[in-house]
Enzyme design. Structure first.
Site, short mmCIF file in Angstrom:
data_model
loop_
_atom_site.label_atom_id
_atom_site.label_comp_id
_atom_site.label_asym_id
_atom_site.label_seq_id
_atom_site.Cartn_x
_atom_site.Cartn_y
_atom_site.Cartn_z
N ASP A 1 2.40 5.66 -7.40
CA ASP A 1 3.88 5.67 -6.69
C ASP A 1 5.15 5.59 -7.73
O ASP A 1 6.12 5.71 -7.39
CB ASP A 1 3.94 4.33 -6.13
CG ASP A 1 3.09 4.47 -4.74
OD1 ASP A 1 2.11 3.89 -4.55
OD2 ASP A 1 3.65 5.10 -3.97
N HIS B 1 0.90 -1.05 0.02
CA HIS B 1 0.15 -0.09 -0.07
C HIS B 1 0.92 1.14 0.06
O HIS B 1 0.99 1.96 -1.06
CB HIS B 1 -0.93 -0.11 1.18
CG HIS B 1 -1.81 0.98 1.23
ND1 HIS B 1 -2.34 1.98 0.20
CD2 HIS B 1 -2.78 1.48 2.35
CE1 HIS B 1 -3.15 2.81 0.68
NE2 HIS B 1 -3.50 2.66 1.98
N HIS C 1 -2.69 -1.87 -10.24
CA HIS C 1 -3.65 -1.18 -9.18
C HIS C 1 -4.69 -2.35 -9.08
O HIS C 1 -5.30 -2.71 -10.06
CB HIS C 1 -3.86 0.07 -9.68
CG HIS C 1 -4.57 0.68 -8.38
ND1 HIS C 1 -5.82 0.91 -8.00
CD2 HIS C 1 -3.95 1.73 -7.64
CE1 HIS C 1 -6.15 1.41 -7.11
NE2 HIS C 1 -5.00 2.11 -6.70
C1 SDX Z 1 -1.32 2.46 -3.84
O1 SDX Z 1 -6.27 0.96 -3.24
C2 SDX Z 1 -5.60 1.85 -3.41
O2 SDX Z 1 -6.36 2.75 -4.04
C3 SDX Z 1 -4.23 2.23 -3.10
C4 SDX Z 1 -3.53 3.48 -3.69
C5 SDX Z 1 -4.05 4.79 -2.90
O3 SDX Z 1 -4.24 5.86 -3.44
O4 SDX Z 1 -4.57 4.65 -1.59
O5 SDX Z 1 -3.89 3.73 -4.97
C6 SDX Z 1 -1.91 3.72 -3.21
O6 SDX Z 1 -1.13 1.52 -2.94
C7 SDX Z 1 -0.74 2.30 -5.17
C8 SDX Z 1 -0.26 0.58 -5.45
C9 SDX Z 1 1.24 0.83 -4.78
N1 SDX Z 1 1.73 -0.40 -4.73
C10 SDX Z 1 2.72 -1.17 -5.85
O7 SDX Z 1 3.22 -0.47 -6.75
C11 SDX Z 1 3.24 -2.13 -5.45
C12 SDX Z 1 3.32 -3.18 -6.72
N2 SDX Z 1 1.60 -3.27 -7.34
C13 SDX Z 1 1.12 -4.63 -7.21
O8 SDX Z 1 1.43 -5.31 -5.82
C14 SDX Z 1 -0.16 -4.74 -7.28
O9 SDX Z 1 -0.36 -4.13 -8.52
C15 SDX Z 1 -1.22 -4.19 -6.48
C16 SDX Z 1 -0.99 -4.83 -4.95
C17 SDX Z 1 -1.01 -2.74 -6.27
C18 SDX Z 1 -2.50 -4.68 -6.79
O10 SDX Z 1 -2.48 -5.89 -6.75
P1 SDX Z 1 -3.96 -6.96 -7.06
O11 SDX Z 1 -4.97 -6.16 -7.74
O12 SDX Z 1 -4.15 -7.78 -6.03
O13 SDX Z 1 -3.46 -7.66 -8.48
P2 SDX Z 1 -2.82 -9.08 -8.41
O14 SDX Z 1 -1.77 -9.05 -7.37
O15 SDX Z 1 -4.01 -9.96 -8.35
O16 SDX Z 1 -1.86 -9.31 -9.69
C19 SDX Z 1 -2.64 -9.31 -10.93
C20 SDX Z 1 -1.69 -9.78 -12.01
C21 SDX Z 1 -0.51 -10.93 -11.30
O17 SDX Z 1 -0.20 -11.53 -12.53
P3 SDX Z 1 -0.35 -13.42 -12.51
O18 SDX Z 1 0.19 -13.79 -11.26
O19 SDX Z 1 -2.05 -13.49 -12.47
O20 SDX Z 1 0.33 -13.73 -13.83
O21 SDX Z 1 -0.74 -8.55 -12.44
C22 SDX Z 1 0.59 -9.05 -11.63
C23 SDX Z 1 0.45 -10.10 -10.82
O22 SDX Z 1 1.67 -10.70 -10.86
N3 SDX Z 1 1.17 -7.71 -11.30
C24 SDX Z 1 2.23 -7.29 -11.28
C25 SDX Z 1 2.23 -6.24 -10.74
N4 SDX Z 1 1.10 -6.04 -10.06
C26 SDX Z 1 0.40 -6.97 -10.57
N5 SDX Z 1 3.27 -7.94 -11.97
C27 SDX Z 1 4.49 -7.24 -11.74
N6 SDX Z 1 4.48 -6.09 -11.29
C28 SDX Z 1 3.62 -5.49 -10.58
N7 SDX Z 1 3.57 -4.29 -10.13
#
Ligand code: SDX
Length: 376
Positions: free
Chosen positions: A312, A222, A261
């Site tokens: 981010d 997060h 996201h």
């Molecule tokens: C914030 O909720 C909010 O609104 C939060 C926020 C706010 O203003 O409060 O917007 C702030 O938290 C922004 C997010 C910051 N975090 C990151 O940048 C961390 C990296 N991002 C991921 O961990 C991920 O994208 C999340 C946690 C943000 C969202 O995850 P989800 O919706 O649970 O998606 P998922 O984990 O189910 O992934 C779906 C697919 C997967 O591929 P498969 O395993 O199905 O093949 O997408 C891939 C994931 O591996 N994936 C990524 C990725 N994010 C998703 N692969 C590589 N890098 C990434 N960043």
């Protein structure tokens, strides 16, 4: 008894409540605060005006805004016992741990602000005003410098920069941070805001709700992704190496911070605005290194994974160019999101419903209790 719907892990796509505060159009890539598009607010507004909008559901008149700015400026003083607590903290403590501890302690010294549902606008303003002082004091004390006295003549954004750097900011720097604070002020039911609402829904107090939110924001899925982004840029070094480094990480199924996201299925509109500011500040400082690296990383991640940048990806480059240290990025996020957290707590108090979902039990039933001596 109504059969519970299927389990939605992470409450993904579950509509938990109704709110007038924030709308995210994940498919269209739009973010709206109380009816106003974030692009209009980022272009024309300021943090104080956006905080007013989130708290009251409408934009202030010039008199109302002037009154709010004056009130916030007068609430920046740290109580002496809280300053003593900050001074007693280990110099190498994580800023988010200190922030969470100090906000929790603040409640002890400000009992009037911790009555549920009553003085909450006052508490919301107090917390919004004092968070910059707390994170600035954390940074000053760990560098062996005395805490700075509040500067009531400064706007919120310039006060936040002054509290951290100890120097005045120019107009462009102040505007860049003000826009970042607008962009981070709210985001519907993100994890930390939901934590605040769960706390408020038990009729616990505002300061407890914000303490819950800070603890939740500390989680790397997060908050803190922008710190990891800056570390990735240091690892990559030059735009030409971006392809090799990013592809190797993806091959190891590592997450690239700043991408993806839960709600946005296209580019996070905040990333679009922060990309522009990363370039603007970089040009003004004669340092486009971060911007160029980020553009290269973006290209590889989008081509390889079809993922879009989130808030981010570019925020860390803006903060770094403003002289904000990496481990204060998430406390700065909190210093903005406190406006949204407190707005949601106020809304929860006005239409209270204890938040208590259910779980599908998958464990055994009817086991016979055996005396400990017979358990081997
Ligand atoms: C914030 O909720 C909010 O609104 C939060 C926020 C706010 O203003 O409060 O917007 C702030 O938290 C922004 C997010 C910051 N975090 C990151 O940048 C961390 C990296 N991002 C991921 O961990 C991920 O994208 C999340 C946690 C943000 C969202 O995850 P989800 O919706 O649970 O998606 P998922 O984990 O189910 O992934 C779906 C697919 C997967 O591929 P498969 O395993 O199905 O093949 O997408 C891939 C994931 O591996 N994936 C990524 C990725 N994010 C998703 N692969 C590589 N890098 C990434 N960043």
């Amino acid at each position: 008894m109504v059969e519970p719907a299927d389990v939605q892990k992470g409450l993904e796509d579950v509509i938990a409540l109704e709110s007038r505060i924030c709308y995210i159009d994940g498919k269209g890539g739009r973010l709206i605060y109380d009816g106003y598009d974030i692009r209009d607010l980022a272009a024309n507004s300021n943090f104080e005006e956006v905080a007013y909008l989130l708290w009251y559901g409408r934009l202030p008149t010039s008199t109302q805004l002037a009154e709010l700015k004056q009130r916030l400026a007068g609430l920046r003083e740290l109580p002496a016992p809280v300053l003593r607590l900050l001074t007693a903290m280990p110099r190498d403590a994580l800023p988010m741990d200190v922030l969470r501890t100090v906000v929790s302690a603040l409640a002890v010294y400000e009992p009037d602000e911790t009555k549920p549902g009553e003085a909450s606008i006052g508490g919301a303003q107090r917390l919004s005003a004092i968070l910059p002082a707390i994170l600035g004091t954390i940074h000053r004390l760990r560098n062996g410098l005395p805490a700075l006295a509040p500067r009531p003549e400064l706007s919120h954004a310039s006060w936040l920069l002054y509290a951290i750097r100890g120097t005045d900011s120019n107009e462009l720097e102040t505007r860049a941070l003000d826009v970042a604070l607008i962009l981070h002020a709210d985001h519907e039911l993100n994890a930390s805001t939901f934590a605040a609402r769960v706390t408020a829904s038990t009729l616990s107090d505002l300061y407890s709700a914000v303490t819950s939110a800070i603890g939740t924001l500390k989680g790397p899925l997060h908050g803190g992704a922008n710190e990891r982004v800056m570390e990735l840029l240091e690892e990559i070094g030059t735009p030409e190496k971006a392809e090799e480094v990013v592809r190797a990480k993806l091959a190891r199924h590592e997450r690239i911070m700043g991408f993806g996201h839960r709600v946005y299925k296209v580019e996070d509109p905040r990333a679009t605005i922060l990309r522009e500011w990363s370039k603007r500040i970089g040009e003004a400082k004669g340092n486009l290194r971060y911007y160029d690296l980020l553009r290269a990383v973006e290209g590889v991640v989008h081509r390889e994974k079809g993922l879009y940048p989130n808030v981010d990806l570019y925020s860390g480059s803006v903060y770094t160019l403003l002289g904000i240290p990496k481990d204060l990025f998430t406390p700065v996020f909190a210093a903005s999101r406190v406006a949204g957290w407190t707005a949601h707590v106020l809304e929860e108090y006005q239409d209270l419903r204890l938040i208590r979902p259910t779980a599908r039990y998958v464990g055994p039933v009817d086991l016979v209790y055996s005396p400990i001596g017979s358990r081997g």
